[in-house]
Motif scaffolding. Structure first.
Motif, mmCIF file in Angstrom:
data_model
loop_
_atom_site.group_PDB
_atom_site.id
_atom_site.type_symbol
_atom_site.label_atom_id
_atom_site.label_comp_id
_atom_site.label_asym_id
_atom_site.label_seq_id
_atom_site.Cartn_x
_atom_site.Cartn_y
_atom_site.Cartn_z
ATOM 1 N N SER A 1 37.404 76.900 28.998
ATOM 2 C CA SER A 1 37.187 76.140 30.229
ATOM 3 C C SER A 1 35.997 75.191 30.083
ATOM 4 C CB SER A 1 36.958 77.105 31.389
ATOM 5 O OG SER A 1 36.682 76.398 32.568
ATOM 6 N N ALA A 2 34.923 75.660 29.491
ATOM 7 C CA ALA A 2 33.744 74.808 29.280
ATOM 8 C C ALA A 2 34.080 73.638 28.361
ATOM 9 C CB ALA A 2 32.597 75.632 28.700
ATOM 10 N N MET A 3 34.842 73.900 27.313
ATOM 11 C CA MET A 3 35.229 72.836 26.388
ATOM 12 C C MET A 3 36.157 71.836 27.070
ATOM 13 S SD MET A 3 36.828 73.373 22.631
ATOM 14 C CE MET A 3 37.480 71.998 21.717
ATOM 15 N N THR A 4 37.068 72.340 27.876
ATOM 16 C CA THR A 4 37.979 71.466 28.618
ATOM 17 C C THR A 4 37.198 70.547 29.551
ATOM 18 O OG1 THR A 4 39.749 73.095 28.486
ATOM 19 C CG2 THR A 4 39.944 71.431 30.212
ATOM 20 N N LYS A 5 36.223 71.089 30.258
ATOM 21 C CA LYS A 5 35.396 70.275 31.157
ATOM 22 C C LYS A 5 34.613 69.230 30.390
ATOM 23 C CE LYS A 5 34.988 73.698 34.796
ATOM 24 N NZ LYS A 5 34.155 74.672 35.476
ATOM 25 N N ALA A 6 34.119 69.586 29.210
ATOM 26 C CA ALA A 6 33.386 68.629 28.385
ATOM 27 C C ALA A 6 34.297 67.487 27.935
ATOM 28 C CB ALA A 6 32.767 69.331 27.182
ATOM 29 N N LEU A 7 35.516 67.809 27.541
ATOM 30 C CA LEU A 7 36.484 66.771 27.153
ATOM 31 C C LEU A 7 36.850 65.889 28.347
ATOM 32 C CD1 LEU A 7 38.856 68.736 24.764
ATOM 33 C CD2 LEU A 7 37.532 66.694 24.183
ATOM 34 N N GLN A 8 37.005 66.506 29.510
ATOM 35 C CA GLN A 8 37.316 65.722 30.711
ATOM 36 C C GLN A 8 36.175 64.777 31.045
ATOM 37 O OE1 GLN A 8 38.159 68.972 33.377
ATOM 38 N NE2 GLN A 8 40.370 68.831 33.054
ATOM 39 N N ALA A 9 34.939 65.212 30.862
ATOM 40 C CA ALA A 9 33.789 64.353 31.139
ATOM 41 C C ALA A 9 33.775 63.149 30.203
ATOM 42 C CB ALA A 9 32.485 65.144 31.020
ATOM 43 N N VAL A 10 34.093 63.366 28.942
ATOM 44 C CA VAL A 10 34.179 62.254 27.990
ATOM 45 C C VAL A 10 35.302 61.307 28.408
ATOM 46 C CG1 VAL A 10 34.765 61.618 25.599
ATOM 47 C CG2 VAL A 10 33.134 63.469 26.043
ATOM 48 N N SER A 11 36.445 61.876 28.751
ATOM 49 C CA SER A 11 37.596 61.059 29.168
ATOM 50 C C SER A 11 37.269 60.210 30.392
ATOM 51 C CB SER A 11 38.803 61.945 29.484
ATOM 52 O OG SER A 11 39.219 62.637 28.345
ATOM 53 N N LEU A 12 36.656 60.827 31.387
ATOM 54 C CA LEU A 12 36.322 60.086 32.608
ATOM 55 C C LEU A 12 35.288 59.000 32.334
ATOM 56 C CD1 LEU A 12 36.277 62.971 35.221
ATOM 57 C CD2 LEU A 12 37.979 61.141 34.985
ATOM 58 N N GLY A 13 34.334 59.286 31.463
ATOM 59 C CA GLY A 13 33.348 58.277 31.102
ATOM 60 C C GLY A 13 33.987 57.094 30.407
ATOM 61 N N LEU A 14 34.870 57.369 29.457
ATOM 62 C CA LEU A 14 35.565 56.290 28.756
ATOM 63 C C LEU A 14 36.456 55.497 29.702
ATOM 64 C CD1 LEU A 14 36.506 58.117 25.443
ATOM 65 C CD2 LEU A 14 34.944 56.177 25.669
ATOM 66 N N LEU A 15 37.101 56.191 30.602
ATOM 67 C CA LEU A 15 37.953 55.507 31.582
ATOM 68 C C LEU A 15 37.124 54.598 32.474
ATOM 69 C CD1 LEU A 15 40.748 55.102 32.779
ATOM 70 C CD2 LEU A 15 40.327 57.095 34.220
ATOM 71 N N GLU A 16 35.980 55.085 32.925
ATOM 72 C CA GLU A 16 35.093 54.266 33.752
ATOM 73 C C GLU A 16 34.623 53.028 32.989
ATOM 74 O OE1 GLU A 16 30.902 54.555 36.238
ATOM 75 O OE2 GLU A 16 31.601 56.288 35.116
ATOM 76 N N GLU A 17 34.236 53.224 31.726
ATOM 77 C CA GLU A 17 33.810 52.088 30.905
ATOM 78 C C GLU A 17 34.959 51.088 30.755
ATOM 79 O OE1 GLU A 17 30.784 51.584 29.687
ATOM 80 O OE2 GLU A 17 29.902 53.525 30.136
ATOM 81 N N HIS A 18 36.156 51.598 30.536
ATOM 82 C CA HIS A 18 37.328 50.734 30.366
ATOM 83 C C HIS A 18 37.573 49.909 31.628
ATOM 84 C CE1 HIS A 18 41.166 49.341 28.862
ATOM 85 N NE2 HIS A 18 41.748 49.761 29.980
ATOM 86 N N MET A 19 37.509 50.575 32.770
ATOM 87 C CA MET A 19 37.751 49.866 34.034
ATOM 88 C C MET A 19 36.674 48.809 34.293
ATOM 89 S SD MET A 19 40.567 51.202 35.173
ATOM 90 C CE MET A 19 40.655 50.781 36.888
ATOM 91 N N ASN A 20 35.426 49.175 34.056
ATOM 92 C CA ASN A 20 34.316 48.268 34.360
ATOM 93 C C ASN A 20 34.151 47.152 33.349
ATOM 94 O OD1 ASN A 20 33.357 49.409 36.779
ATOM 95 N ND2 ASN A 20 32.316 51.012 35.643
#
Length: 97
Positions: free
Chosen positions: A47-66
């Motif tokens: 679960s901790a690893m999954t959350k860490a991967l999700q945080a990376v994904s959301l950060g990259l998505l935000e960068e992509h959008m912006n």
């Protein structure tokens, strides 16, 4: 697109640090299974690893959008629409995972 044009490039070191930490978590999970540790403890680490991967994904998505999507929108309707469609597909994959 030139690599220097990617939106995440300014936070590249942060992403690499996070991914190295996730890599360490994966090795830790392997060790836990090899050592036949308690299932719930392993699931907690998954679960901790999954959350860490999700945080990376959301950060990259935000960068992509912006960066990428915004830049494409300024270039024209067709480019903007294509980048938005691409982002929607990426979000859809993230939601399904």
């Amino acid at each position: 697109m030139d690599h220097a044009e990617h939106g995440y490039i300014e936070r590249k070191d942060d992403y690499l640090r996070r991914l190295r930490r996730i890599e360490g978590q994966a090795r830790g999970l392997q060790r836990m299974v090899e050592e036949e540790q308690y299932c719930i403890d392993i699931l907690t680490q998954v679960s901790a690893m999954t959350k860490a991967l999700q945080a990376v994904s959301l950060g990259l998505l935000e960068e992509h959008m912006n960066h990428c999507v915004l830049q494409a929108a300024h270039e024209g309707d067709d480019q903007g629409k294509a980048k938005i469609d691409e982002a929607v597909q990426a979000i859809s994959r993230l939601v399904r995972s």
